[in-house]
Design an enzyme around this catalytic site. Structure first.
Site, mmCIF file in Angstrom:
data_model
loop_
_atom_site.group_PDB
_atom_site.id
_atom_site.type_symbol
_atom_site.label_atom_id
_atom_site.label_comp_id
_atom_site.label_asym_id
_atom_site.label_seq_id
_atom_site.Cartn_x
_atom_site.Cartn_y
_atom_site.Cartn_z
ATOM 1 N N LYS A 76 0.688 -1.113 -0.001
ATOM 2 C CA LYS A 76 0.094 0.109 0.045
ATOM 3 C C LYS A 76 0.836 1.202 -0.218
ATOM 4 O O LYS A 76 0.376 2.319 -0.233
ATOM 5 C CB LYS A 76 -0.998 0.011 1.199
ATOM 6 C CG LYS A 76 -1.697 -1.160 1.020
ATOM 7 C CD LYS A 76 -3.470 -0.829 1.382
ATOM 8 C CE LYS A 76 -4.258 -2.099 0.871
ATOM 9 N NZ LYS A 76 -5.313 -1.841 0.958
ATOM 10 N N THR A 101 -7.464 10.071 5.166
ATOM 11 C CA THR A 101 -8.057 8.787 4.934
ATOM 12 C C THR A 101 -8.766 8.374 6.107
ATOM 13 O O THR A 101 -8.345 8.613 7.219
ATOM 14 C CB THR A 101 -7.130 7.746 3.995
ATOM 15 O OG1 THR A 101 -8.128 6.764 3.685
ATOM 16 C CG2 THR A 101 -6.199 7.159 5.223
ATOM 17 N N SER A 138 -8.536 1.870 8.408
ATOM 18 C CA SER A 138 -8.004 1.205 9.769
ATOM 19 C C SER A 138 -6.926 0.524 9.459
ATOM 20 O O SER A 138 -6.182 0.037 10.571
ATOM 21 C CB SER A 138 -9.475 0.666 10.627
ATOM 22 O OG SER A 138 -9.743 -0.523 9.695
ATOM 23 N N SER A 144 1.031 -9.726 -0.387
ATOM 24 C CA SER A 144 0.805 -8.160 -0.294
ATOM 25 C C SER A 144 1.381 -7.512 1.016
ATOM 26 O O SER A 144 1.480 -6.355 0.745
ATOM 27 C CB SER A 144 -0.858 -8.117 -0.674
ATOM 28 O OG SER A 144 -1.420 -9.011 0.264
#
Lengths: 313, 313
Positions: free
Chosen positions: B52, B74, B77, B302
């Protein structure tokens, strides 16, 4: 007592085709936290998950053809049993692995998965030694010690040789110390291939025979105590101790909660899995931060074989 | 709707100085087990522990100077909150992160550690959106969506661009799919830089909106259900869905026990820590082994941000 440089060079050539040249990882966060510049040699990524593959593959290759045909035997319940099985398989040599009843079935299956011929005995050392002796007599197999064997020591030293090839000017290399094979091999590698690279062992306080041996000048026993670093519950031997006594700068003792905290930090921040024994070397560095400040420090992460169903956090 | 090649190339240049070019790891054991040749792109080793970071750093750089001065906001969480905080810090931009009361304190502390300005609200989406809107109005900060934003999508695509630079002839790339940013970015990268590289998403069966959307041709909702892959509890959006619809070959749905088994396999065999969401792509491959047999398959791991005190095994 101290083998010459050429023995290590030859071990390096023998071992290389059969092992992974493991990654050296760094961590900005852990550099900041420790104040040193850290280089983690990731033997947790080694074949079968630990550096022990190196010593096993070197030792087996040094046997005669007749010995290779008869096979090798050990009574290690831990990583060395798996390492010997896999190394023997790579060289098409039979491997007899004596394991105690108390060994987790996952470890027994791992040894079998690597083609090892498993004998299960009672859990005490006497029963294990007796079973191994019987195999030596009946099969003519060669008993290999996991740490107190010169060819094993030379093999273990190849991890630090690779590390020093990649990072030439390390001020220190830290390894865990249990039986002393990795520490002795690393000390030899640093002696011949380092540039004033000092070698320090990290040892569980509860099993501090190496610390006491370095003070007293003779091999010491671990009478009591237990440690989460289950790969380190062993003693120095008469082959590795002279090397350690001559070439190792110091042993730093680490408490159980410090071992667990060091392990957790590496899991959380580096996202890699190391076993508690591996965390002892990093724990030693954290314990004596001031000593390593602004130095380039290699840390041998010795292995990554943990039982995920039984973690300390 | 489909950005041209040059947008990706430019994102690649913008992102590179601020992220790790992460390792691509292989595993002999997992190749044997799957029958395919696997290349794991280790975004679990990325800064802040997840891909991310890439989308966040790309999106912030595309803002005007006035916007950068006002800051970004943003209400994620999860990893995007941390990513936005760290990316903003790298670019000296204020970052306002709205987090629910229910967020674990370790995540709140992580965002603060990266310099994020945290606002805690009630846990429902309405309260979070309201708090974010308030910051937009009062501070003039720019609201960034974690996955449904073209600059974020382009940034996420840089992981697959790096992978294809290293392994040019991949037959497939698999990614997890939650909000769709990584999947859309990966599909773009494969489209422009792959050689007939097909892209497939792995999705938790319990949250299979992307699977249904690809069938129905329109964005679908997740009405019920829960998954251990907590990073994937989100929906596709109107910016990433057209890309996914056009360029993604298929979505494979994975059950909870398959996600956990895939995660455990990677931990045990590769000795690296991945989060459950990351395991979904590998779980998808294992689920449809035959399809990938003898193919070269890239898998984007990821992220690696897990709570070690709360593991599924």
């Amino acid at each position: 007592m101290i083998p010459s440089r050429k023995f290590l060079e030859e071990a390096g050539k023998r071992v290389a085709p059969f092992v992974h040249k493991t990654l050296v990882l760094t961590s900005y966060f852990l550099n900041e936290k420790s104040g040193a510049q850290l280089f983690f040699k990731c033997e947790n990524f080694q074949k079968m998950g630990a550096f022990k593959m190196r010593g096993a593959i070197n030792a087996i290759q040094q046997l005669s053809d007749a010995q290779k045909k008869a096979g090798v035997v050990t009574h290690s319940s831990g990583n060395f049993g798996q390492a010997l099985a896999l190394a023997a398989k790579s060289l098409a040599v039979p491997a007899y692995i004596v394991m105690p009843q108390s060994a987790p079935s996952v470890k027994v299956e791992a040894v079998r998965g690597y083609g090892g011929l498993v004998t299960i005995t009672a859990s005490n050392l006497e029963a294990r030694e007796k079973a191994a002796d019987k195999i030596v007599q009946e099969k003519g197999a060669v008993l290999l010690h996991p740490s107190n064997d010169m060819e094993v020591i030379l093999g273990q030293g190849t991890a630090a040789m690779e590390l020093l090839e990649e990072i030439e000017d390390l001020d220190y290399i830290l390894t865990p110390v249990g039986g002393g094979g990795l520490l002795a091999g690393t000390a030899l590698a640093a002696h011949y291939f380092g540039k004033n690279t000092r070698v320090i062992g990290g040892e569980p306080l509860a099993m501090d025979d190496a610390y006491r041996a370095l003070k007293s000048g003779k091999i010491e026993a671990n009478e009591f105590g237990d440690t989460i670093a289950d790969g380190l519950k062993t003693n120095l031997g008469d082959i590795n101790f002279p090397i350690i006594k001559t070439l190792v700068t110091d042993i730093i003792r680490v408490e159980e909660d410090e071992i667990i905290a060091a392990m957790r930090l590496i899991w959380e921040r580096m996202k890699i899995i190391i076993e508690p024994s591996s965390a002892v070397a990093f724990g030693a560095l954290l314990k004596e931060k001031e000593r390593f400040k602004n130095n380039k420090v290699g840390i041998i992460l010795s292995g990554g074989n943990v039982d995920l169903s039984n973690l300390p956090f």
